[in-house]
Design a protein around this motif. Structure first.
Motif, PDB file in Angstrom:
ATOM      1  N   GLN A  93      -4.538  -9.066  -7.008  1.00 49.48           N
ATOM      2  CA  GLN A  93      -3.086  -9.224  -7.069  1.00 49.48           C
ATOM      3  C   GLN A  93      -2.407  -7.989  -7.666  1.00 49.48           C
ATOM      4  O   GLN A  93      -1.439  -7.479  -7.120  1.00 49.48           O
ATOM      5  CB  GLN A  93      -2.734 -10.472  -7.899  1.00 49.48           C
ATOM      6  CG  GLN A  93      -1.274 -10.859  -7.749  1.00 49.48           C
ATOM      7  CD  GLN A  93      -0.827 -11.879  -8.770  1.00 49.48           C
ATOM      8  OE1 GLN A  93      -1.501 -12.143  -9.759  1.00 49.48           O
ATOM      9  NE2 GLN A  93       0.328 -12.467  -8.532  1.00 49.48           N
ATOM     10  N   THR A  94      -2.959  -7.505  -8.779  1.00 52.54           N
ATOM     11  CA  THR A  94      -2.340  -6.331  -9.407  1.00 52.54           C
ATOM     12  C   THR A  94      -2.981  -5.026  -8.928  1.00 52.54           C
ATOM     13  O   THR A  94      -2.588  -3.951  -9.344  1.00 52.54           O
ATOM     14  CB  THR A  94      -2.457  -6.404 -10.949  1.00 52.54           C
ATOM     15  OG1 THR A  94      -3.831  -6.592 -11.279  1.00 52.54           O
ATOM     16  CG2 THR A  94      -1.636  -7.532 -11.506  1.00 52.54           C
ATOM     17  N   ARG A  95      -3.991  -5.121  -8.083  1.00 50.57           N
ATOM     18  CA  ARG A  95      -4.684  -3.944  -7.535  1.00 50.57           C
ATOM     19  C   ARG A  95      -5.237  -3.065  -8.648  1.00 50.57           C
ATOM     20  O   ARG A  95      -4.956  -1.883  -8.759  1.00 50.57           O
ATOM     21  CB  ARG A  95      -3.761  -3.151  -6.602  1.00 50.57           C
ATOM     22  CG  ARG A  95      -3.348  -3.944  -5.365  1.00 50.57           C
ATOM     23  CD  ARG A  95      -2.053  -3.528  -4.799  1.00 50.57           C
ATOM     24  NE  ARG A  95      -0.986  -4.030  -5.392  1.00 50.57           N
ATOM     25  CZ  ARG A  95      -0.117  -3.870  -6.390  1.00 50.57           C
ATOM     26  NH1 ARG A  95      -0.042  -3.294  -6.840  1.00 50.57           N
ATOM     27  NH2 ARG A  95       0.827  -4.338  -6.963  1.00 50.57           N
ATOM     28  N   PRO A 146      -4.499   0.304  -1.384  1.00 54.83           N
ATOM     29  CA  PRO A 146      -4.842  -0.367  -0.125  1.00 54.83           C
ATOM     30  C   PRO A 146      -5.582   0.602   0.810  1.00 54.83           C
ATOM     31  O   PRO A 146      -5.181   1.770   0.904  1.00 54.83           O
ATOM     32  CB  PRO A 146      -3.482  -0.733   0.480  1.00 54.83           C
ATOM     33  CG  PRO A 146      -2.452  -0.427  -0.551  1.00 54.83           C
ATOM     34  CD  PRO A 146      -3.052   0.483  -1.564  1.00 54.83           C
ATOM     35  N   ILE A 147      -6.631   0.135   1.441  1.00 51.55           N
ATOM     36  CA  ILE A 147      -7.357   0.987   2.396  1.00 51.55           C
ATOM     37  C   ILE A 147      -6.425   1.290   3.571  1.00 51.55           C
ATOM     38  O   ILE A 147      -5.847   0.371   4.151  1.00 51.55           O
ATOM     39  CB  ILE A 147      -8.635   0.282   2.898  1.00 51.55           C
ATOM     40  CG1 ILE A 147      -9.594   0.031   1.730  1.00 51.55           C
ATOM     41  CG2 ILE A 147      -9.326   1.099   3.993  1.00 51.55           C
ATOM     42  CD1 ILE A 147     -10.782  -0.859   2.070  1.00 51.55           C
ATOM     43  N   ASN A 166       2.295  -5.675 -17.257  1.00 53.99           N
ATOM     44  CA  ASN A 166       1.514  -5.997 -16.067  1.00 53.99           C
ATOM     45  C   ASN A 166       2.462  -6.385 -14.928  1.00 53.99           C
ATOM     46  O   ASN A 166       3.347  -7.213 -15.106  1.00 53.99           O
ATOM     47  CB  ASN A 166       0.587  -7.173 -16.406  1.00 53.99           C
ATOM     48  CG  ASN A 166      -0.418  -7.446 -15.321  1.00 53.99           C
ATOM     49  OD1 ASN A 166      -0.055  -7.645 -14.166  1.00 53.99           O
ATOM     50  ND2 ASN A 166      -1.685  -7.448 -15.683  1.00 53.99           N
ATOM     51  N   ALA A 167       2.245  -5.775 -13.751  1.00 55.48           N
ATOM     52  CA  ALA A 167       3.171  -5.953 -12.627  1.00 55.48           C
ATOM     53  C   ALA A 167       3.288  -7.417 -12.194  1.00 55.48           C
ATOM     54  O   ALA A 167       4.303  -7.821 -11.623  1.00 55.48           O
ATOM     55  CB  ALA A 167       2.722  -5.100 -11.449  1.00 55.48           C
ATOM     56  N   ALA A 168       2.257  -8.214 -12.462  1.00 59.19           N
ATOM     57  CA  ALA A 168       2.281  -9.605 -11.992  1.00 59.19           C
ATOM     58  C   ALA A 168       2.596 -10.596 -13.108  1.00 59.19           C
ATOM     59  O   ALA A 168       2.567 -11.802 -12.890  1.00 59.19           O
ATOM     60  CB  ALA A 168       0.929  -9.948 -11.361  1.00 59.19           C
ATOM     61  N   GLY A 177      -9.606  -5.297   0.638  1.00 62.20           N
ATOM     62  CA  GLY A 177      -8.840  -4.294   1.369  1.00 62.20           C
ATOM     63  C   GLY A 177      -8.370  -3.155   0.476  1.00 62.20           C
ATOM     64  O   GLY A 177      -7.404  -2.472   0.767  1.00 62.20           O
ATOM     65  N   LEU A 178      -9.085  -2.942  -0.647  1.00 61.08           N
ATOM     66  CA  LEU A 178      -8.672  -1.935  -1.624  1.00 61.08           C
ATOM     67  C   LEU A 178      -9.787  -0.920  -1.862  1.00 61.08           C
ATOM     68  O   LEU A 178     -10.948  -1.179  -1.531  1.00 61.08           O
ATOM     69  CB  LEU A 178      -8.315  -2.616  -2.956  1.00 61.08           C
ATOM     70  CG  LEU A 178      -7.216  -3.685  -2.906  1.00 61.08           C
ATOM     71  CD1 LEU A 178      -7.166  -4.461  -4.219  1.00 61.08           C
ATOM     72  CD2 LEU A 178      -5.853  -3.061  -2.613  1.00 61.08           C
ATOM     73  N   ALA A 210       2.565  -4.805  -1.997  1.00 50.48           N
ATOM     74  CA  ALA A 210       2.027  -3.535  -2.494  1.00 50.48           C
ATOM     75  C   ALA A 210       0.543  -3.389  -2.172  1.00 50.48           C
ATOM     76  O   ALA A 210       0.005  -2.282  -2.181  1.00 50.48           O
ATOM     77  CB  ALA A 210       2.246  -3.429  -3.999  1.00 50.48           C
ATOM     78  N   GLY A 211      -0.110  -4.508  -1.883  1.00 53.05           N
ATOM     79  CA  GLY A 211      -1.525  -4.460  -1.526  1.00 53.05           C
ATOM     80  C   GLY A 211      -1.754  -4.151  -0.055  1.00 53.05           C
ATOM     81  O   GLY A 211      -2.892  -4.038   0.386  1.00 53.05           O
ATOM     82  N   LYS A 212      -0.673  -4.049   0.713  1.00 48.49           N
ATOM     83  CA  LYS A 212      -0.800  -3.756   2.151  1.00 48.49           C
ATOM     84  C   LYS A 212      -0.712  -2.250   2.386  1.00 48.49           C
ATOM     85  O   LYS A 212       0.056  -1.558   1.715  1.00 48.49           O
ATOM     86  CB  LYS A 212       0.348  -4.421   2.943  1.00 48.49           C
ATOM     87  CG  LYS A 212       0.581  -5.873   2.604  1.00 48.49           C
ATOM     88  CD  LYS A 212      -0.169  -6.775   3.534  1.00 48.49           C
ATOM     89  CE  LYS A 212       0.111  -8.235   3.190  1.00 48.49           C
ATOM     90  NZ  LYS A 212      -1.078  -9.074   3.291  1.00 48.49           N
ATOM     91  N   PRO A 213      -1.444  -1.749   3.368  1.00 49.37           N
ATOM     92  CA  PRO A 213      -1.392  -0.312   3.651  1.00 49.37           C
ATOM     93  C   PRO A 213      -0.149   0.068   4.447  1.00 49.37           C
ATOM     94  O   PRO A 213      -0.230   0.510   5.586  1.00 49.37           O
ATOM     95  CB  PRO A 213      -2.678  -0.076   4.456  1.00 49.37           C
ATOM     96  CG  PRO A 213      -2.968  -1.381   5.112  1.00 49.37           C
ATOM     97  CD  PRO A 213      -2.408  -2.461   4.221  1.00 49.37           C
ATOM     98  N   ASN A 249       3.949  -7.842  -5.435  1.00 49.25           N
ATOM     99  CA  ASN A 249       2.545  -7.504  -5.624  1.00 49.25           C
ATOM    100  C   ASN A 249       1.743  -7.671  -4.340  1.00 49.25           C
ATOM    101  O   ASN A 249       0.860  -6.876  -4.048  1.00 49.25           O
ATOM    102  CB  ASN A 249       1.946  -8.350  -6.757  1.00 49.25           C
ATOM    103  CG  ASN A 249       2.307  -7.803  -8.119  1.00 49.25           C
ATOM    104  OD1 ASN A 249       1.764  -6.796  -8.560  1.00 49.25           O
ATOM    105  ND2 ASN A 249       3.256  -8.443  -8.783  1.00 49.25           N
ATOM    106  N   GLU A 262      -4.774   1.921   7.150  1.00 42.79           N
ATOM    107  CA  GLU A 262      -5.094   1.294   8.442  1.00 42.79           C
ATOM    108  C   GLU A 262      -5.965   2.195   9.280  1.00 42.79           C
ATOM    109  O   GLU A 262      -6.843   1.756  10.008  1.00 42.79           O
ATOM    110  CB  GLU A 262      -3.786   1.042   9.220  1.00 42.79           C
ATOM    111  CG  GLU A 262      -3.026  -0.165   8.784  1.00 42.79           C
ATOM    112  CD  GLU A 262      -1.701  -0.301   9.532  1.00 42.79           C
ATOM    113  OE1 GLU A 262      -0.961  -1.210   9.159  1.00 42.79           O
ATOM    114  OE2 GLU A 262      -1.408   0.484  10.467  1.00 42.79           O
TER     115      GLU A 262
END
Lengths: 484, 352
Positions: A109-111, A220-221, B263-265, A132-133, B194-197, B191, A223
């Motif tokens: 969630q917080t990467r 994030p990896i 913390n962002a979340a 995916g990270l 932000a995890g998406k490319p 959040n 695409e």
């Protein structure tokens, strides 16, 4: 241990064995031997004792004991460093963090990931992949090197221009002070109040404290990623092409250059399809969304042709991308095959000075009668000349070291620095007075004293002490190249 | 456009001799930040001018008193920018003051802070020594990272004279999407996205709306807009500028303003009056007459720190208090640069 208050080696071992499993307190010559050097094996020293604690409490206790008796402590990760930063001290303890190899948490969630210092760099990305990270900095030694060592050296890799160094990719570190106190630097937030001690610790080569936990950022990896390979007839053209890409507002994920010696060695080794007749080869990786990679690949191909590329090849599959990188990534061992030994240098220069620096280096190469191959992180100006030599020829290593020192002085003279990512350690301590004047070195030593007043953490590394720097300055007065 | 570093050096030496303390001032756009102190003014505003700029090298070096507007005007000509989006509280805000206060704008989680873009500095320490650290290259690990140490030190370690920065090309396209959401859902969505490319460059929540800024290649921005189905904000540039420079109505009040860097979340439950969430959740602004110690406890529970940004009692400590061991190290570092405590003493903490 002449002082009667000081424990001797046996007494010290038994002190450590009170709280560390006996087999993890090493004192016999045979078992100590593998610890005598790091990745720069020309510099060796046998330590007094090696300890491999398994808990943070144990690390604290080791430091308290060493502080009490003023015993030097050299923290050690995987030992892949290239500046003798982890070379032991003959009267000191090597504190190995090898047992701290657990990934404590990956928070999708917080990467972020919380890691023990002995976790291998590549293992972070492997563990994060299912979310995916991945973790950004990717030094060439990433299969073996550990995150604790990465923080100590502020390690980079081939993706620095776009994704930054270690210092840009960590949120917090837990550190044990020389007195054995546990402190937290940074936080889960992005900025912290007060002096940025985390910035100071990153790249401090084990001189300020011992790191026991690290929280890193994950990305994030992308695409898609594709690499364009382009060959050029001159280094100047290749350098101009790099400038052309950046002037067009494109920041590649990776941008690497190799000279003709490196191209030939790498091709013989990896069979990646590099054009062996080329004087310079560029590998330009673009990553991002599928659409933008396609857009930029077309632009980069056109630009390379405009700047006189003699051949261009763009990876069409992941396998092809891996193959094109394989040659570059195996450049060091490949060079190792064409010479009994090689010595890897690590200067940084403004990119515009590349052709000049390579020409000067060629002159030096003829002077010293030693071949040199070059691989260059062209995006960020980090140059790795590999000097080829034979350690079995008497005097040749000394000649190589002198040649290397001259290269670093040249880097400073053109506005660069003596080390981009490998660190100073013992190896480059003689060049520190070339980059910094006496007052600046004094300021560094004053900072060291603020953390470690008795100077027992990794002594003799990183920063020349005043006595030492005066010594070197009297040998090599270097005022004229200072601030070059 | 002048180099007045010899005069600055002399003023420091004089102050040291006379045992006087100095308060460093350039554009004087941020007198409200940090603690109130009483000291003689050391005016460095005339120490200004861009020394070098090589667009192809992505490096700019300027004297510390150079206004941000001057730097950005030059970068504009080459379609480049300061990617950390420095806030300005007046037209006189300088690059030196921005570094000393470690100020960065909405893009901070993605493009980094000013601390992340620093390549080198020159500074004059409390002994009057003019020193150079770092350089003008992207990678430099020789010696301790004294350049980055200046970010947020508020001038307590030295008078900055030169700053070298990494600059970046401007994105080809910028668009903003927005959604109406409660704070809690907004934090979750920030959040998640932000995890998406995808080319996110900022994420904030203001008065019941989540805003996501996209920057990058036109094709990448267009494709993301299509995929995420938010409504496109027509006047978004002004919104981001107002957020960056703290000109939004939520900032306009005389009540104490608290800045939480957490913390962002993290959950926001205890802060009913939370007015703005920025930095993808990692920076939150809150107005109210709270007890500082309680705010610190709350921030620590949320994995971070708090500072009393404006208002309140500015003779007391306004930044998050570090534990004693960290206080001790910071005091010793301060003494290593400025043994007589001449430079901006007390501005950051009462004890250093």
């Amino acid at each position: 241990m002449s002082n009667h208050n000081q424990p001797d080696k046996a007494e010290l071992c038994s002190l450590f064995r009170r709280f560390i499993a006996p087999e993890f307190v090493i004192s016999d010559a045979e078992t100590l031997k593998p610890y005598e050097c790091d990745g720069l094996s020309m510099y060796c020293e046998m330590p007094l004792i090696v300890v491999l604690p398994e808990t943070v409490d144990q690390v604290q206790e080791v430091l308290r004991i060493c502080h009490r008796y003023q015993i030097p402590v050299v923290a050690r990760g995987a030992g892949t460093g290239l500046c003798a930063g982890a070379m032991p001290n003959a009267t000191g303890v090597v504190l190995s963090l090898a047992k701290f190899n657990h990934i404590l948490e990956i928070n999708s969630q917080t990467r972020t990931a919380r890691l023990q210092p002995g976790v291998r760099n590549l293992a972070i990305s492997e563990a994060a992949a299912e979310y995916g990270l991945y973790y950004g900095p990717d030094p060439s030694s990433q299969i073996a090197c550990t995150i604790g060592g990465n923080v100590a050296e502020n390690s980079g890799g081939v993706h620095c221009l776009k994704y930054g160094l270690t210092v840009h990719n960590i949120l917090s570190v837990e550190m044990i002070t020389v007195e054995g106190d546990k402190i937290l630097l940074g936080s889960d937030g992005l900025d912290s109040c007060g002096l940025d001690l985390m910035a100071l610790i990153t790249g401090s080569e084990g001189l300020l404290g011992v790191i026991t936990e690290i929280q890193v950022k994950l990305l994030p990896i992308p695409e898609k990623a594709q690499v364009v390979m382009a060959a050029f007839d001159t280094v100047q053209q290749a350098g101009d092409a790099v400038g052309g890409i950046i002037s067009n507002g494109i920041i590649p994920a990776g941008l690497e250059m190799m000279d003709t010696h490196a191209i030939q060695a790498a091709e013989d080794f990896a069979r990646a399809g590099y054009p062996k007749g080329a004087q310079a080869l560029l590998l330009c990786e673009l990553d991002g969304t599928t659409e933008e990679v396609q857009e930029y690949i077309e632009q980069v191909e056109k630009l390379f042709l405009t700047y006189g590329a003699t051949s261009i090849r763009t990876s069409q599959t992941e396998a092809e991308r891996a193959l094109l990188w394989k040659g570059r990534k195996s450049a060091f061992p490949a060079v190792g095959r064409i010479s009994p030994d090689y010595y890897c240098m690590d200067g940084t220069i403004p990119r515009s000075q590349l052709a000049h620096v390579l020409t000067e280096m060629q002159t030096m190469s003829e002077h010293y009668q030693l071949r040199v191959a070059n691989v260059f992180h062209a995006g960020d100006g980090n140059l790795h000349p590999l000097i080829l030599f034979d350690a079995n020829v008497p005097g040749e290593f000394e000649k190589t070291e002198e040649f290397g020192g001259k290269i670093l002085e040249l880097c400073v003279a053109v506005g660069g620095c003596i080390t981009g990512e490998h660190g100073v350690g013992i190896e480059k301590i003689r060049q520190m007075p070339v980059q910094f004047n006496q007052q600046e070195l004094q300021q560094f030593n004053a900072i060291k004293e603020a953390f470690d007043p008795k100077g027992t953490l990794n002594p003799g590394k990183g920063i020349p002490t005043l006595r030492r720097c005066q010594e070197y300055r009297s040998i090599e007065p270097s005022e004229e190249v200072n601030h070059g | 456009m002048a180099d007045i570093s010899p005069q600055i050096q002399q003023q420091i030496l004089d102050a040291r001799r006379d045992k006087r303390q100095l308060n460093i001032v350039a554009g004087n756009s941020k007198p409200f930040m940090g603690r109130q102190t009483h000291a003689d003014t050391l005016n460095v505003s005339q120490h200004r001018g861009i020394i070098s700029y090589q667009p192809v090298e992505l490096v700019l070096t300027a004297r510390s008193g150079t206004p941000l507007t001057e730097i950005e005007a030059l970068l504009d000509e080459h379609n480049q920018m300061l990617a950390f989006e420095p806030p300005r509280f007046s037209a006189h805000s300088t690059i030196g003051g921005t570094l000393a206060c470690n100020l960065s704008g909405p893009g901070r989680p993605w493009s980094g802070s000013i601390r992340d873009h620093i390549l080198g500095v020159r500074l004059i320490n409390g002994l009057g020594e003019h020193l150079k650290f770092g350089g003008q290259v992207m990678k430099n690990v020789a010696g301790y990272d004294v350049s980055r140490l200046q970010a947020g030190a508020m001038g307590t370690l030295g008078v900055l004279t030169e700053v070298s920065l990494k600059v970046l090309p401007k994105p080809a396209a910028v668009s903003t999407l927005s959604w109406e959401l409660e704070a809690k859902q907004a934090i979750r969505m920030m959040n998640e996205l932000a995890g998406k490319p995808k080319p996110i460059s900022a994420a904030c929540w203001i008065e019941g709306r989540l805003y996501i800024r996209l920057s990058g290649a036109q094709s990448a921005v267009d494709a993301t807009i299509k995929e995420w189905h938010g409504s496109e904000e027509p006047d978004a540039d002004n919104l981001w500028l107002a957020l960056r420079d703290q000109q939004l109505s939520a900032f306009q009040s005389t009540d104490p303003l608290w800045r939480l860097s957490i913390n962002a979340a993290a959950d926001v439950a205890p802060l009913d009056h939370l007015s703005i969430i920025d930095w993808g959740g990692a920076q939150r602004w809150y107005r109210g007459h709270q007890d500082k110690y309680e705010m610190e406890t709350l921030a620590e529970r949320a994995g971070g720190q708090v500072s009393l940004y404006t208002g309140g009692d500015r003779t007391a400590d306004v930044f998050h208090q570090p534990v004693p061991a960290l206080q001790e190290i910071q005091k010793r570092i301060k003494a290593s640069f400025d043994p007589d405590g001449i430079l901006n003493s007390g501005r950051l903490y009462s004890w250093m």
